[in-house]
Scaffold this motif. Sequence first.
Motif, PDB file in Angstrom:
ATOM      1  N   UNK A  13       0.828  -1.204   0.000  1.00  0.00           N
ATOM      2  CA  UNK A  13       0.000   0.000   0.000  1.00  0.00           C
ATOM      3  C   UNK A  13       0.863   1.255   0.000  1.00  0.00           C
ATOM      4  N   UNK A  14       0.457   2.267  -0.779  1.00  0.00           N
ATOM      5  CA  UNK A  14       1.130   3.565  -0.782  1.00  0.00           C
ATOM      6  C   UNK A  14       0.583   4.401   0.371  1.00  0.00           C
ATOM      7  N   UNK A  15       1.449   4.787   1.297  1.00  0.00           N
ATOM      8  CA  UNK A  15       1.009   5.429   2.527  1.00  0.00           C
ATOM      9  C   UNK A  15       0.378   6.791   2.272  1.00  0.00           C
ATOM     10  N   UNK A  16       0.980   7.603   1.405  1.00  0.00           N
ATOM     11  CA  UNK A  16       0.446   8.946   1.177  1.00  0.00           C
ATOM     12  C   UNK A  16      -0.963   8.883   0.606  1.00  0.00           C
ATOM     13  N   UNK A  17      -1.162   8.056  -0.420  1.00  0.00           N
ATOM     14  CA  UNK A  17      -2.469   7.970  -1.055  1.00  0.00           C
ATOM     15  C   UNK A  17      -3.526   7.456  -0.082  1.00  0.00           C
ATOM     16  N   UNK A  19      -3.327   7.951   3.143  1.00  0.00           N
ATOM     17  CA  UNK A  19      -3.511   9.067   4.053  1.00  0.00           C
ATOM     18  C   UNK A  19      -4.439  10.135   3.509  1.00  0.00           C
ATOM     19  N   UNK A  20      -4.398  10.355   2.199  1.00  0.00           N
ATOM     20  CA  UNK A  20      -5.301  11.327   1.582  1.00  0.00           C
ATOM     21  C   UNK A  20      -6.751  10.948   1.843  1.00  0.00           C
ATOM     22  N   UNK A  21      -7.065   9.684   1.665  1.00  0.00           N
ATOM     23  CA  UNK A  21      -8.439   9.220   1.885  1.00  0.00           C
ATOM     24  C   UNK A  21      -8.841   9.376   3.351  1.00  0.00           C
ATOM     25  N   UNK A  22      -7.906   9.066   4.259  1.00  0.00           N
ATOM     26  CA  UNK A  22      -8.196   9.241   5.687  1.00  0.00           C
ATOM     27  C   UNK A  22      -8.414  10.713   6.010  1.00  0.00           C
ATOM     28  N   UNK A  23      -7.584  11.577   5.441  1.00  0.00           N
ATOM     29  CA  UNK A  23      -7.649  13.004   5.741  1.00  0.00           C
ATOM     30  C   UNK A  23      -8.952  13.627   5.256  1.00  0.00           C
ATOM     31  N   UNK A  24      -9.371  13.298   4.043  1.00  0.00           N
ATOM     32  CA  UNK A  24     -10.570  13.915   3.473  1.00  0.00           C
ATOM     33  C   UNK A  24     -11.838  13.304   4.053  1.00  0.00           C
ATOM     34  N   UNK A  25     -11.887  11.981   4.160  1.00  0.00           N
ATOM     35  CA  UNK A  25     -13.140  11.315   4.516  1.00  0.00           C
ATOM     36  C   UNK A  25     -13.196  10.790   5.953  1.00  0.00           C
ATOM     37  N   UNK A  26     -12.045  10.598   6.589  1.00  0.00           N
ATOM     38  CA  UNK A  26     -12.044   9.858   7.842  1.00  0.00           C
ATOM     39  C   UNK A  26     -11.948  10.658   9.117  1.00  0.00           C
ATOM     40  N   UNK A  27     -11.714  11.981   9.018  1.00  0.00           N
ATOM     41  CA  UNK A  27     -11.537  12.775  10.235  1.00  0.00           C
ATOM     42  C   UNK A  27     -12.862  13.366  10.714  1.00  0.00           C
ATOM     43  N   UNK A  51       0.970  -4.732   4.529  1.00  0.00           N
ATOM     44  CA  UNK A  51       2.279  -4.103   4.376  1.00  0.00           C
ATOM     45  C   UNK A  51       2.151  -2.843   3.526  1.00  0.00           C
ATOM     46  N   UNK A  52       3.069  -1.900   3.734  1.00  0.00           N
ATOM     47  CA  UNK A  52       3.057  -0.662   2.957  1.00  0.00           C
ATOM     48  C   UNK A  52       4.421  -0.432   2.333  1.00  0.00           C
ATOM     49  N   UNK A  53       4.459   0.502   1.387  1.00  0.00           N
ATOM     50  CA  UNK A  53       5.725   0.853   0.755  1.00  0.00           C
ATOM     51  C   UNK A  53       6.548   1.777   1.633  1.00  0.00           C
ATOM     52  N   UNK A  54       6.002   2.181   2.775  1.00  0.00           N
ATOM     53  CA  UNK A  54       6.698   3.096   3.671  1.00  0.00           C
ATOM     54  C   UNK A  54       7.351   2.432   4.865  1.00  0.00           C
ATOM     55  N   UNK A  55       7.368   1.114   4.894  1.00  0.00           N
ATOM     56  CA  UNK A  55       8.057   0.422   5.969  1.00  0.00           C
ATOM     57  C   UNK A  55       7.260   0.267   7.246  1.00  0.00           C
ATOM     58  N   UNK A  56       5.959   0.487   7.194  1.00  0.00           N
ATOM     59  CA  UNK A  56       5.101   0.282   8.359  1.00  0.00           C
ATOM     60  C   UNK A  56       3.961  -0.637   7.959  1.00  0.00           C
TER      61      UNK A  56
END
Length: 317
Positions: A13-17, A19-27, A51-56
Motif C-alpha cells: 500500500x502507498x502510505x500517502x495515497x 492518508x489522503x483518503x483518511x484526511x478527506x473522509x475519515x476525520x 504491508x506498505x511501501x513506507x516500511x510500516x
Amino acid sequence: MLRSVAVLVLDELAVFEFGVLCEVFGLDRSDDGLPVLDFRVCGLEAGKAVTTSGGVDIVPHHGLDGLAGADLVAVPATRLREYPEGALQALRDAEAAGATMLSVCSGVFVLAAAGLLSGRKVATHWHSADELRASYPDVEVDQDVLYVDDGNLITSAGTAAGIDACLHLVRRELGSAVVNGIARRMVVPPQREGGQRQFIERPVPECSADSLGPILDWLLGHLHEEHTVADLARRASMSERTFARRFAAETGTSPLRWLTRQRVLHARRLLEDTDLSVDAVATRSGFGSATLLRHHFRQVVGVAPADYRRSFQNAVV
C-alpha cells in the motif's frame, strides 16, 4: 448523498495515497459544523496487517464485508499488479450494489483487474499511463488531467491529485460549504486549475520570499471590483512586466486568467448556496453582466450557470 466510505487496503500500500483518503473522509470535523462520515478501512481479513511501501504495517478493522453497503468504495495506490480474487469480487459486488468507485493513482489497476473499467475513461499517474493502456486496452486513459469524473467512477492521477479528486467528490455530493471547510482545515485549495501535464512538462516553480500571497488574498476579497494588471502591479510595487512574470511563476497562469477562474469559482459557490439571480451572481462575482458570466462559466465549468444551479443547489447538507 455521501454518508459512508470504505477503503480497500492491499499489501504494498502507498502510505500517502491512503492518508489522503483518511484526511478527506475519515476525520471528525464536527467542531467546524462538517458532517462525520462512516469511515471503514477494509482488508482481506479484519485485524490482519497490510504491508506498505513506507516500511510500516496497517491493521484494518474490517474485512472485505466492510465494503458492503458503502456509498463510496475507495482504492488507494499499491505496487501490486496481481490481486486476490476475493478482493476483486468484493469490488464487483459493491459496484453492482450502487457504490461509487474511487481510485487514487495506481489504485486504478485494481479496479481494472476487477473488470470495472471496460469502455470507461480514467486517469492515472502519467508514469503509469502506458502500462495501464498495455495491460487493459479496452480502457481509455487520459494522462493529462488530475482526475476523471465518470459518474459512479472517479479516478485520479498521481499522488497529490488524489486530493483534487476527493475534494471534487465532496463538492459534488455534499456541496461547496463542506468542501471549503475541509480544504481550509487541510490548508489546500478546494480546486486546482489545470491537469497533470503541467507537472510533466516543467518543474513546480518555487515561490520567492516576497511571495504574491498577500495580493492574491486581497484579490479574493475584492473579486467584485474592476482590476487591471497595471493596478495590481502598482499595488505590488512592481513593474507590469515583473509582476506578470512573477505571477506566472507562482500561480502557473496569467493575472487575468487567474482572476477569471476565481470569479467563476465564487459564482459556483453563490449558485450553490444562495437564491440570488444570475444577474446578481454576475455582479457579486465581478463579471458585471449575466452574459459575461455565462460565457466564462461555460468555458470553465462546461455548463450554463442555470443548469449548474439545477444540478448542485440542493446538494448541500
